[in-house]
Enzyme design. Structure first.
Site, short mmCIF file in Angstrom:
data_model
loop_
_atom_site.label_atom_id
_atom_site.label_comp_id
_atom_site.label_asym_id
_atom_site.label_seq_id
_atom_site.Cartn_x
_atom_site.Cartn_y
_atom_site.Cartn_z
N ASP A 138 10.33 3.70 10.03
CA ASP A 138 9.74 2.49 9.48
C ASP A 138 8.30 2.80 9.10
O ASP A 138 7.84 3.94 9.23
CB ASP A 138 9.82 1.32 10.46
CG ASP A 138 10.04 0.00 9.74
OD1 ASP A 138 9.15 -0.42 8.98
OD2 ASP A 138 11.10 -0.63 9.92
N HIS A 157 9.83 0.06 3.74
CA HIS A 157 9.55 0.39 5.14
C HIS A 157 9.37 1.91 5.31
O HIS A 157 9.94 2.52 6.21
CB HIS A 157 10.69 -0.11 6.05
CG HIS A 157 10.72 -1.60 6.22
ND1 HIS A 157 9.76 -2.27 6.94
CD2 HIS A 157 11.58 -2.53 5.76
CE1 HIS A 157 10.04 -3.57 6.92
NE2 HIS A 157 11.14 -3.76 6.20
N GLU A 178 13.71 -5.51 2.38
CA GLU A 178 12.28 -5.84 2.27
C GLU A 178 11.50 -4.77 1.50
O GLU A 178 10.56 -4.17 2.00
CB GLU A 178 11.69 -6.05 3.66
CG GLU A 178 12.29 -7.25 4.37
CD GLU A 178 11.70 -7.51 5.73
OE1 GLU A 178 11.65 -8.69 6.15
OE2 GLU A 178 11.31 -6.54 6.42
N TRP A 210 22.02 -9.95 7.37
CA TRP A 210 20.99 -10.42 8.30
C TRP A 210 20.30 -11.69 7.85
O TRP A 210 19.79 -12.45 8.67
CB TRP A 210 19.96 -9.32 8.54
CG TRP A 210 18.95 -9.10 7.44
CD1 TRP A 210 19.10 -8.33 6.33
CD2 TRP A 210 17.63 -9.65 7.37
NE1 TRP A 210 17.96 -8.36 5.57
CE2 TRP A 210 17.03 -9.15 6.18
CE3 TRP A 210 16.88 -10.50 8.18
CZ2 TRP A 210 15.74 -9.49 5.78
CZ3 TRP A 210 15.58 -10.84 7.79
CH2 TRP A 210 15.02 -10.34 6.61
#
Length: 584
Positions: free
Chosen positions: A186, A257, A324, A422
């Site tokens: 990450d 990430h 993301e 998610w």
């Protein structure tokens, strides 16, 4: 017969007034294919009982007079009736039999046997040398509802040493969960050794400081934080899990990430937009704008990373994140815009889908399957999928940077790609309807980093309030799919534990337990629809037996009445979700 088994089995039938008694001469009679289960059972029960449980003997000789054997068998009839993870356990005065549809089924039956012996069977030494270990006569038939019963552990934000991961594996096995999803990379850290790219751990494995609490907090832990798993560490974790019939699924997060990787190798970033050489490993939380550049160099780099990942992890699925990923830098990058023009891509969402699809195709050519967060569905990913290209030697192409046909087909996921849903159920519904396998892990229900209560004493309260009852009433198959062929595409479910504000093993314990116990029953047991579930009965089994099992395992769970004094973290800012009760 009342039982306090968790997860609840399909059926328990009394066997009368008799019982099976373990004695000094009790032997393990391990049939073909069950030898590893016998070794585990001998170690797990030998420590608390003090019994050696030796092998039955090559010639089939019985134990000492009056000592009945424990028999372990793989039985095709169980496979046919209950599947490879199903088992039957029969206890009687003249012997105890565990037969499974496969070695995994025998192992889950052994876990049930451990529960039947009482909480002290989970201890590491004898606490009562005079105790006689008994199992009431009974017959149990059991099998899991889902084949993917997962737990995601984020070791990137806060590193957990190898022994903590092995301990986590034992916790999952005790609850009949069979997938450990390791979030290894990450923005805040890279946790797996890659031999050809040593700076990933030399640089990317460490950050100078860490934000304490939510990203809006003004508190900092000024100590450097980091660590990583060597290749041998990974081999050990994978082998340890495999002995417990748990698959370890690695996650290498791309294209977002990724600041830890860019800090180690600045050429991976969008250097025509930002000075990537000035970036360090991120010390804050949230969604990071520094994402990977969609260049051939980046694709080749991650091909090299994944080649080593495949050497270490035999799992069919490899998780590539895909979530993301802000598109701001790609919009500003001449190189990214040129890539879009070359590939005939309509927009930056399609560029991300193209990026993901390259590794989807690469993994499929090696007999593996890509799984990613539901953002991988964006940018035309559910359009027509192109087959893997063949090279001149007839093998699938090995260069993830190789040019393929432009257009929508090149951004569509292969049929084997799967989705971790998610952001609610929607992504999973869309994927399942389109014929992709789905693991349901919606943030609103099974993100265990979210707070367990709305009171002021919760340590660093994050997200939605999700109580033990809320998790117990979670249903992995949404009503929109129930009763349709697409429901079969929900291959399982997973609880996720992100560690931005969980900086120790003890802190992870608090967030995960006892909610993971409720989740395990949801994933395994044939529960009725949520509104008809017997939560009071589940609580009774927890109170009578299972909390004592957690105590014996040394798990620092959250008590029902609220955190103990040492579990609180006063003064560290959290992030309640809008509409939830505020933290006073």
């Amino acid at each position: 017969m009342r039982h306090d088994l968790i997860p609840a089995p399909r059926s328990v039938t009394t066997g009368g007034d008799g019982e099976f008694v373990f004695g000094p001469g009790t032997r393990l009679d391990a049939g073909p294919g069950t030898e590893d289960v016998a070794r585990w059972l001998r170690g797990a029960l030998g420590a608390p009982t003090g019994l050696p449980l030796p092998p039955y003997g090559a010639a089939g000789a019985a134990g000492a007079a009056g000592d009945a054997p424990v028999r372990l068998r793989v039985e095709p009839a169980v496979t046919a009736a209950l599947g490879p993870e199903g088992y039957r356990l029969e206890a009687a005065p003249d012997g105890l039999l565990i037969e499974g549809g496969g070695a995994a089924g025998v192992f889950w039956g052994a876990q049930t046997l451990r529960q039947l012996l009482g909480p002290d069977a989970y201890r590491q030494a004898r606490t009562d040398p005079a105790r006689v270990w008994r199992v009431p006569a009974q017959r149990i038939e059991d099998a899991p509802r889902f084949r993917w019963r997962g737990f995601m552990l984020d070791v990137a934000r806060h590193f957990l040493p190898k022994d903590a991961v092995l301990r986590c594996v034992d916790q999952l096995a005790a609850h009949k969960l069979n997938v450990l999803h390791l979030h290894l990379t990450d923005d805040q850290g890279w946790r797996i050794e890659i031999e050809r790219y040593p700076r990933l751990t030399e640089v990317g494995g460490w950050r100078a400081r860490t934000k304490k609490g939510h990203r809006h907090s003004d508190l900092w832990d000024e100590r450097p934080h980091g660590g990583y798993y060597t290749r041998d560490d990974i081999r050990e974790i994978v082998a340890y899990a495999a002995e417990r019939h748990i698959t370890v699924v690695p996650e290498i997060d791309i294209p977002g990430h990724s600041q830890a990787a860019i800090a180690a190798y600045p050429e991976l970033g969008n250097a025509d937009v930002v000075d990537t050489s000035a970036l360090g490993v991120w010390d804050d939380w949230g969604v990071n704008p520094n994402v990977l550049a969609p260049t051939d160099r980046t694709l080749r780099f991650y091909t090299g990373v994944l080649e080593e990942v495949l050497e270490l992890f035999p799992s069919t699925f490899v998780h590539i994140g895909g979530d993301e990923c802000p598109k701001t830098q790609w919009r500003q990058s001449a190189a990214a815009q040129e890539r879009m023009r070359q590939e005939g891509l309509a927009d930056e969402d399609a560029l991300q889908s193209w990026f993901i699809r390259r590794f989807d195709r690469w993994l499929a050519a090696r007999g593996r399957r890509l799984i990613g967060w539901d953002e991988i569905l964006e940018g035309g990913a559910l359009g027509p999928a192109a087959p893997a290209e063949a090279g001149t030697d007839g093998e699938a192409r090995t260069d993830a940077g190789a040019r393929t046909d432009a257009g929508a087909a090149d951004t569509a996921l292969s049929a084997g790609a799967a989705v971790s849903s998610w952001r609610g159920y929607a992504g999973g519904i869309a994927a399942a309807t389109a014929g992709h396998d789905v693991v349901m892990c919606p943030e609103q229900q099974v993100y265990l980093d979210h707070r367990q209560d709305g009171g002021p004493d919760e340590p660093v309260p994050i997200g939605y309030v999700r109580t033990l009852s809320d998790v117990y009433h979670f249903e992995p198959v949404p009503p929109q799919l129930a009763g349709t062929p697409a429901a079969g595409r929900v291959i399982g479910t997973q609880a996720n534990m992100w560690t931005e504000v969980a900086d120790t093993r003890q802190r992870v314990d608090y967030q995960v337990f006892p909610r993971l116990v409720a989740f395990a029953e949801v994933a395994w047991s044939p529960l009725p629809v949520p509104e008809e579930r017997d939560f009071a009965g589940f609580q009774g089994r927890m109170r009578r037996a299972h909390l004592a099992r957690l105590d014996a395992l040394g798990i620092d769970y959250r008590p029902g009445g609220g955190p103990r004094p040492w579990q609180r973290r006063p003064g560290v800012l959290g992030r309640p979700i809008e509409g939830q009760p505020p933290i006073v």
